[in-house]
Design a protein around this motif. Structure first.
Motif, PDB file in Angstrom:
ATOM      1  N   SER A  22       0.854  -1.234   0.104  1.00  0.00           N
ATOM      2  CA  SER A  22      -0.185  -0.067  -0.078  1.00  0.00           C
ATOM      3  C   SER A  22       0.842   1.143   0.001  1.00  0.00           C
ATOM      4  O   SER A  22       2.016   1.183   0.425  1.00  0.00           O
ATOM      5  N   THR A  23       0.262   2.082  -0.597  1.00  0.00           N
ATOM      6  CA  THR A  23       0.933   3.684  -0.665  1.00  0.00           C
ATOM      7  C   THR A  23       0.204   4.425   0.377  1.00  0.00           C
ATOM      8  O   THR A  23      -1.019   4.553   0.089  1.00  0.00           O
ATOM      9  N   VAL A  24       0.891   4.949   1.202  1.00  0.00           N
ATOM     10  CA  VAL A  24       0.069   5.853   2.640  1.00  0.00           C
ATOM     11  C   VAL A  24       0.578   7.270   2.390  1.00  0.00           C
ATOM     12  O   VAL A  24       1.754   7.475   2.180  1.00  0.00           O
ATOM     13  N   THR A  25      -0.419   8.312   2.618  1.00  0.00           N
ATOM     14  CA  THR A  25       0.133   9.671   2.898  1.00  0.00           C
ATOM     15  C   THR A  25      -0.354   9.619   4.238  1.00  0.00           C
ATOM     16  O   THR A  25      -1.657   9.539   4.714  1.00  0.00           O
ATOM     17  N   TYR A  26       0.583  10.154   4.980  1.00  0.00           N
ATOM     18  CA  TYR A  26       0.343  10.489   6.533  1.00  0.00           C
ATOM     19  C   TYR A  26       0.742  11.959   7.011  1.00  0.00           C
ATOM     20  O   TYR A  26       1.652  12.590   5.993  1.00  0.00           O
TER      21      TYR A  26
ATOM     22  N   ILE B  63       5.981  -0.812  11.116  1.00  0.00           N
ATOM     23  CA  ILE B  63       4.997  -1.574  11.993  1.00  0.00           C
ATOM     24  C   ILE B  63       3.828  -0.841  12.220  1.00  0.00           C
ATOM     25  O   ILE B  63       2.834  -1.237  12.545  1.00  0.00           O
ATOM     26  N   ALA B  64       4.286   0.522  12.751  1.00  0.00           N
ATOM     27  CA  ALA B  64       3.240   1.458  13.147  1.00  0.00           C
ATOM     28  C   ALA B  64       2.105   1.669  11.981  1.00  0.00           C
ATOM     29  O   ALA B  64       0.639   1.522  12.567  1.00  0.00           O
ATOM     30  N   LEU B  65       2.421   1.649  10.859  1.00  0.00           N
ATOM     31  CA  LEU B  65       1.350   1.829   9.623  1.00  0.00           C
ATOM     32  C   LEU B  65       0.554   0.661   9.539  1.00  0.00           C
ATOM     33  O   LEU B  65      -0.461   1.030   9.023  1.00  0.00           O
ATOM     34  N   LEU B  66       1.384  -0.537   9.634  1.00  0.00           N
ATOM     35  CA  LEU B  66       0.128  -1.672   9.406  1.00  0.00           C
ATOM     36  C   LEU B  66      -1.011  -1.924   9.837  1.00  0.00           C
ATOM     37  O   LEU B  66      -1.283  -1.440  10.846  1.00  0.00           O
ATOM     38  N   GLY B  67      -2.061  -1.867   8.820  1.00  0.00           N
ATOM     39  CA  GLY B  67      -3.348  -2.208   9.211  1.00  0.00           C
ATOM     40  C   GLY B  67      -4.024  -0.875   9.501  1.00  0.00           C
ATOM     41  O   GLY B  67      -5.457  -0.854   9.838  1.00  0.00           O
ATOM     42  N   LEU B  68      -3.316   0.374   9.546  1.00  0.00           N
ATOM     43  CA  LEU B  68      -4.474   1.617   9.687  1.00  0.00           C
ATOM     44  C   LEU B  68      -5.126   1.879   8.684  1.00  0.00           C
ATOM     45  O   LEU B  68      -4.859   1.575   7.462  1.00  0.00           O
ATOM     46  N   ARG B  69      -6.191   2.712   8.855  1.00  0.00           N
ATOM     47  CA  ARG B  69      -6.967   3.220   7.850  1.00  0.00           C
ATOM     48  C   ARG B  69      -7.054   4.879   7.869  1.00  0.00           C
ATOM     49  O   ARG B  69      -6.704   5.418   8.834  1.00  0.00           O
ATOM     50  N   ALA B  70      -7.230   5.585   6.858  1.00  0.00           N
ATOM     51  CA  ALA B  70      -7.492   6.956   6.538  1.00  0.00           C
ATOM     52  C   ALA B  70      -8.163   7.456   8.079  1.00  0.00           C
ATOM     53  O   ALA B  70      -9.001   7.036   8.351  1.00  0.00           O
ATOM     54  N   ARG B  71      -7.782   8.638   8.509  1.00  0.00           N
ATOM     55  CA  ARG B  71      -8.185   9.388   9.556  1.00  0.00           C
ATOM     56  C   ARG B  71      -7.526   8.726  10.918  1.00  0.00           C
ATOM     57  O   ARG B  71      -8.191   9.161  12.092  1.00  0.00           O
TER      58      ARG B  71
ATOM     59  N   SER C 196      -4.659   9.275   3.313  1.00  0.00           N
ATOM     60  CA  SER C 196      -4.978   8.506   2.541  1.00  0.00           C
ATOM     61  C   SER C 196      -4.192   6.977   2.307  1.00  0.00           C
ATOM     62  O   SER C 196      -2.989   7.194   2.879  1.00  0.00           O
ATOM     63  N   VAL C 197      -4.984   6.094   1.884  1.00  0.00           N
ATOM     64  CA  VAL C 197      -4.425   4.710   1.657  1.00  0.00           C
ATOM     65  C   VAL C 197      -4.712   4.327   0.111  1.00  0.00           C
ATOM     66  O   VAL C 197      -5.912   4.466  -0.146  1.00  0.00           O
ATOM     67  N   GLU C 198      -3.712   4.180  -0.566  1.00  0.00           N
ATOM     68  CA  GLU C 198      -3.960   3.527  -2.049  1.00  0.00           C
ATOM     69  C   GLU C 198      -3.481   2.051  -1.912  1.00  0.00           C
ATOM     70  O   GLU C 198      -2.417   1.518  -1.439  1.00  0.00           O
ATOM     71  N   PRO C 199      -4.452   1.174  -2.508  1.00  0.00           N
ATOM     72  CA  PRO C 199      -4.115  -0.271  -2.264  1.00  0.00           C
ATOM     73  C   PRO C 199      -2.764  -0.630  -3.295  1.00  0.00           C
ATOM     74  O   PRO C 199      -2.583   0.146  -3.817  1.00  0.00           O
ATOM     75  N   PRO C 200      -2.358  -1.664  -2.949  1.00  0.00           N
ATOM     76  CA  PRO C 200      -0.995  -2.099  -3.654  1.00  0.00           C
ATOM     77  C   PRO C 200      -1.598  -2.161  -5.333  1.00  0.00           C
ATOM     78  O   PRO C 200      -2.664  -2.610  -5.662  1.00  0.00           O
ATOM     79  N   LYS C 201      -0.231  -2.043  -6.210  1.00  0.00           N
ATOM     80  CA  LYS C 201      -0.651  -2.183  -7.271  1.00  0.00           C
ATOM     81  C   LYS C 201      -0.623  -3.925  -7.560  1.00  0.00           C
ATOM     82  O   LYS C 201       0.371  -4.359  -7.352  1.00  0.00           O
ATOM     83  N   GLU C 202      -1.392  -4.281  -8.058  1.00  0.00           N
ATOM     84  CA  GLU C 202      -1.646  -5.781  -8.347  1.00  0.00           C
ATOM     85  C   GLU C 202      -0.789  -6.131  -9.385  1.00  0.00           C
ATOM     86  O   GLU C 202      -0.747  -5.657 -10.400  1.00  0.00           O
TER      87      GLU C 202
END
Length: 130
Positions: A60-64, A97-105, A124-130
């Motif tokens: 996943s690509t995440v913006t935090y 490790i901290a990011l794993l499993g989190l969702r937006a907000r 925001s969370v972008e799913p992995p490129k399959e």
């Protein structure tokens, strides 16, 4: 008083692979392995579907946003794919490790290798490129 950690959701496949990864590094990196296993233990493990797609998982690509107000986008990867210069963060790092499993907000406090505690909020969370 310590802030309670947010609920996290992890796919069954990530759970299985990450458990094996944590076990494989437990002799070389016992604290990292213990922290990762603790996160996996508290996660809700699900097969798939929309719930997992909205959560940060491997690839996943995440913006935090940091507590200082800085935004950063990173991709959560396995150690062999990690490259900080390209924004690919290993799941065996404290922030990974901290990011794993989190969702937006969702926000989480995490402790860096230097012992300093930080807070981040997922934008925001972008799913992995399959």
């Amino acid at each position: 008083m310590a802030k309670r950690k947010p609920n996290i959701i992890i796919s069954t496949s990530d759970y299985n692979r990450l458990t094996l990864l944590a076990e494989s590094v437990s002799s070389k990196m016992p604290k990292v392995a213990e922290t990762l296993l603790a996160e996996l233990d508290r996660a809700r493990v699900v097969e798939g579907g929309a719930t997992v797609r909205q959560s940060i998982r491997m690839g996943s690509t995440v913006t935090y946003e940091t507590e200082e107000g800085h935004n950063r986008s990173v991709t959560l990867v396995y150690p062999v794919e990690a490259d900080i210069n390209q924004g690919r963060i290993s799941v065996l790092t404290p922030i990974g490790i901290a990011l794993l499993g989190l969702r937006a907000r969702q926000s989480i406090n995490w402790t860096a290798n230097d012992g300093v505690t930080h807070q981040l909020t997922v934008l925001s969370v972008e799913p992995p490129k399959e």
